[in-house]
Write a protein that holds these residues in place. Structure first.
Motif, short mmCIF file in Angstrom:
data_model
loop_
_atom_site.label_atom_id
_atom_site.label_comp_id
_atom_site.label_asym_id
_atom_site.label_seq_id
_atom_site.Cartn_x
_atom_site.Cartn_y
_atom_site.Cartn_z
N LEU A 125 -69.60 -31.15 4.39
CA LEU A 125 -70.23 -32.17 3.56
C LEU A 125 -70.76 -31.54 2.28
O LEU A 125 -71.17 -30.38 2.26
CB LEU A 125 -71.41 -32.81 4.32
CG LEU A 125 -71.06 -33.54 5.62
CD1 LEU A 125 -72.33 -33.97 6.33
CD2 LEU A 125 -70.18 -34.75 5.34
N ARG A 126 -70.76 -32.32 1.21
CA ARG A 126 -71.35 -31.83 -0.04
C ARG A 126 -72.84 -31.58 0.16
O ARG A 126 -73.49 -32.26 0.95
CB ARG A 126 -71.11 -32.82 -1.17
CG ARG A 126 -71.94 -34.07 -1.09
CD ARG A 126 -72.04 -34.78 -2.42
NE ARG A 126 -70.76 -35.34 -2.86
CZ ARG A 126 -70.53 -35.66 -4.13
NH1 ARG A 126 -71.46 -35.47 -5.05
NH2 ARG A 126 -69.37 -36.19 -4.48
N LYS A 127 -73.38 -30.59 -0.53
CA LYS A 127 -74.81 -30.27 -0.43
C LYS A 127 -75.56 -31.18 -1.41
O LYS A 127 -75.42 -31.06 -2.63
CB LYS A 127 -75.05 -28.80 -0.78
CG LYS A 127 -74.37 -27.83 0.20
CD LYS A 127 -75.05 -27.89 1.57
CE LYS A 127 -74.45 -26.87 2.53
NZ LYS A 127 -73.17 -27.29 3.11
N GLN A 128 -76.33 -32.08 -0.83
CA GLN A 128 -77.08 -33.05 -1.66
C GLN A 128 -78.42 -33.28 -0.96
O GLN A 128 -78.47 -34.00 0.05
CB GLN A 128 -76.27 -34.34 -1.80
CG GLN A 128 -76.64 -35.23 -2.98
CD GLN A 128 -78.00 -35.89 -2.85
OE1 GLN A 128 -79.00 -35.36 -3.33
NE2 GLN A 128 -78.06 -37.04 -2.19
N PRO A 129 -79.50 -32.66 -1.42
CA PRO A 129 -80.75 -32.66 -0.64
C PRO A 129 -81.65 -33.88 -0.83
O PRO A 129 -82.72 -33.94 -0.22
CB PRO A 129 -81.46 -31.40 -1.15
CG PRO A 129 -80.98 -31.25 -2.56
CD PRO A 129 -79.59 -31.80 -2.60
N TYR A 130 -81.24 -34.85 -1.65
CA TYR A 130 -82.18 -35.91 -2.01
C TYR A 130 -81.79 -37.27 -1.42
O TYR A 130 -80.62 -37.58 -1.27
CB TYR A 130 -82.29 -36.04 -3.54
CG TYR A 130 -82.68 -34.76 -4.20
CD1 TYR A 130 -83.96 -34.24 -4.07
CD2 TYR A 130 -81.74 -34.04 -4.94
CE1 TYR A 130 -84.31 -33.04 -4.68
CE2 TYR A 130 -82.07 -32.84 -5.55
CZ TYR A 130 -83.36 -32.35 -5.41
OH TYR A 130 -83.70 -31.16 -5.99
N ASN A 131 -82.82 -38.07 -1.15
CA ASN A 131 -82.63 -39.49 -0.82
C ASN A 131 -82.75 -40.28 -2.13
O ASN A 131 -83.80 -40.24 -2.79
CB ASN A 131 -83.70 -39.94 0.18
CG ASN A 131 -83.54 -41.40 0.57
OD1 ASN A 131 -83.38 -42.27 -0.27
ND2 ASN A 131 -83.61 -41.69 1.86
N ASN A 132 -81.68 -40.95 -2.52
CA ASN A 132 -81.63 -41.62 -3.83
C ASN A 132 -81.81 -43.13 -3.75
O ASN A 132 -81.49 -43.83 -4.71
CB ASN A 132 -80.31 -41.28 -4.53
CG ASN A 132 -80.27 -39.84 -4.99
OD1 ASN A 132 -81.22 -39.37 -5.60
ND2 ASN A 132 -79.18 -39.14 -4.68
N LEU A 133 -82.32 -43.62 -2.62
CA LEU A 133 -82.51 -45.08 -2.51
C LEU A 133 -83.45 -45.60 -3.60
O LEU A 133 -83.23 -46.67 -4.16
CB LEU A 133 -83.04 -45.44 -1.12
CG LEU A 133 -82.01 -45.71 -0.03
CD1 LEU A 133 -82.67 -45.87 1.32
CD2 LEU A 133 -81.15 -46.93 -0.35
N LYS A 134 -84.50 -44.84 -3.89
CA LYS A 134 -85.48 -45.29 -4.89
C LYS A 134 -84.84 -45.37 -6.27
O LYS A 134 -85.16 -46.27 -7.07
CB LYS A 134 -86.68 -44.35 -4.92
CG LYS A 134 -87.84 -44.89 -5.73
CD LYS A 134 -89.11 -44.09 -5.51
CE LYS A 134 -90.28 -44.74 -6.22
NZ LYS A 134 -91.55 -44.03 -5.94
N HIS A 135 -83.89 -44.47 -6.57
CA HIS A 135 -83.20 -44.51 -7.86
C HIS A 135 -82.22 -45.68 -7.92
O HIS A 135 -81.96 -46.23 -8.98
CB HIS A 135 -82.46 -43.19 -8.10
CG HIS A 135 -83.38 -42.02 -8.23
ND1 HIS A 135 -84.19 -41.81 -9.32
CD2 HIS A 135 -83.64 -41.01 -7.37
CE1 HIS A 135 -84.90 -40.72 -9.16
NE2 HIS A 135 -84.59 -40.20 -7.97
N ARG A 136 -81.65 -46.03 -6.77
CA ARG A 136 -80.72 -47.16 -6.73
C ARG A 136 -81.46 -48.49 -6.83
O ARG A 136 -80.92 -49.46 -7.36
CB ARG A 136 -79.92 -47.11 -5.42
CG ARG A 136 -78.77 -48.10 -5.33
CD ARG A 136 -77.63 -47.74 -6.22
NE ARG A 136 -76.93 -46.55 -5.78
CZ ARG A 136 -75.89 -46.58 -4.94
NH1 ARG A 136 -75.43 -47.72 -4.48
NH2 ARG A 136 -75.31 -45.46 -4.59
#
Length: 286
Positions: free
Chosen positions: A203-214
């Motif tokens: 899996l790509r390394k992506q440490p953040y939850n971006n729901l708030k940005h969406r």
């Protein structure tokens, strides 16, 4: 759409697809019939009876009629649902789901095209062809179901006015999930590394939850509800009952009453009518 000649009631007919069946009715249709005959809830589509036409291949489920499905509505609406209307819709979906889960039934194909709505604003869960009963200990079930993370995706799609995770393949779908929610690991999903395919795909390394940005405009309670629905760890994921108790539904804008939902032109009927006119025109040509 059909009319019951005894009661004058408008009903919906769903034809059972036989698809070269040699051993009788398909198992998915039998499951749907068996389950729907047992279920009685305002937010579950009603199966009235099963009827047979002139041939054994012509088997129809007679169901309560709903004027719209949410997929057609979302496609044809000129202005999106307001947040109060979204809350009204998703509350009804959650009530239907809570009823199913209390009766040990999982739907396994929840999506906007399988959510119907009457002209009185009543939302009904439909299409139980993939639904199954479950118990303890759980029996093995095929993983080849169509719809993933259903309730959270439906809420997000209604809020954003477009699908949240429009993957074109399973790998693409997983990548979109990681982009949105971060890369799963043992800390947030105990047992993740022991999943059968966890070591076969990087899996790509992506440490953040971006729901708030969406959803930058969504309240803290709304974001909290979405996050609980999208938890990687199944043990922490919100149940339908948990969701119904969410403070999101108790804050302004409050959910509107179903009776106050707007009514819409009958897109499906228009489509059928235009097809019929085209067919008539073709037949009339010299």
């Amino acid at each position: 759409r059909a009319r019951d000649t005894l009661t004058d009631e408008t009903v919906a007919l769903k034809k059972v697809r036989m698809d070269n069946e040699k051993d009788g009715m398909p198992i998915s249709s039998l499951r749907e019939i068996t389950l729907l005959l047992e279920l009685q809830h305002p937010n579950i589509v009603e199966l009235k009876e099963v009827v047979v036409g002139n041939h054994l291949e012509s088997i129809f489920l007679v169901m309560g009629y709903c004027e719209q499905d949410l997929a057609s509505l979302l496609e044809n609406m000129q202005t999106p649902f307001s947040e109060a209307q979204v809350k009204c819709i998703i509350l009804q979906v959650l009530k239907g789901l809570q009823y199913l889960h209390e009766n040990y039934i999982i739907h396994r194909d929840l999506k906007v095209s399988n959510l119907l709505m009457t002209d009185k604003g009543c939302v009904k869960i439909a299409d139980f062809g993939l639904a199954r009963t479950y118990g303890m200990p759980p029996k093995p079930m095929t993983p080849k179901v169509v719809t993933l993370w259903a309730a959270g995706c439906i809420l997000a799609e209604l809020l954003a006015h477009k699908p949240l995770l429009p993957g074109t393949s399973e790998i693409h779908q997983i990548d979109l999930i990681v982009q949105l929610l971060g890369t799963p690991n043992e800390n947030i999903w105990p047992g993740f590394s022991k999943l059968p395919l966890a070591t076969q795909y990087t899996l790509r390394k992506q440490p953040y939850n971006n729901l708030k940005h969406r959803f930058p405009w969504l309240s803290e309670a709304g974001l909290r509800l979405l996050n609980f629905l999208f938890m990687y760890d199944p043990k922490k994921r919100a149940t339908a009952k948990d969701c119904l108790e969410s403070s999101y539904f108790k804050e302004k804008p409050l959910p509107c009453e179903p009776e106050l939902m707007p009514t819409f032109p009958h897109h499906r009927n228009k489509r059928v009518a235009s097809t019929a006119v085209e067919s008539q025109a073709k037949r009339s040509k010299p």
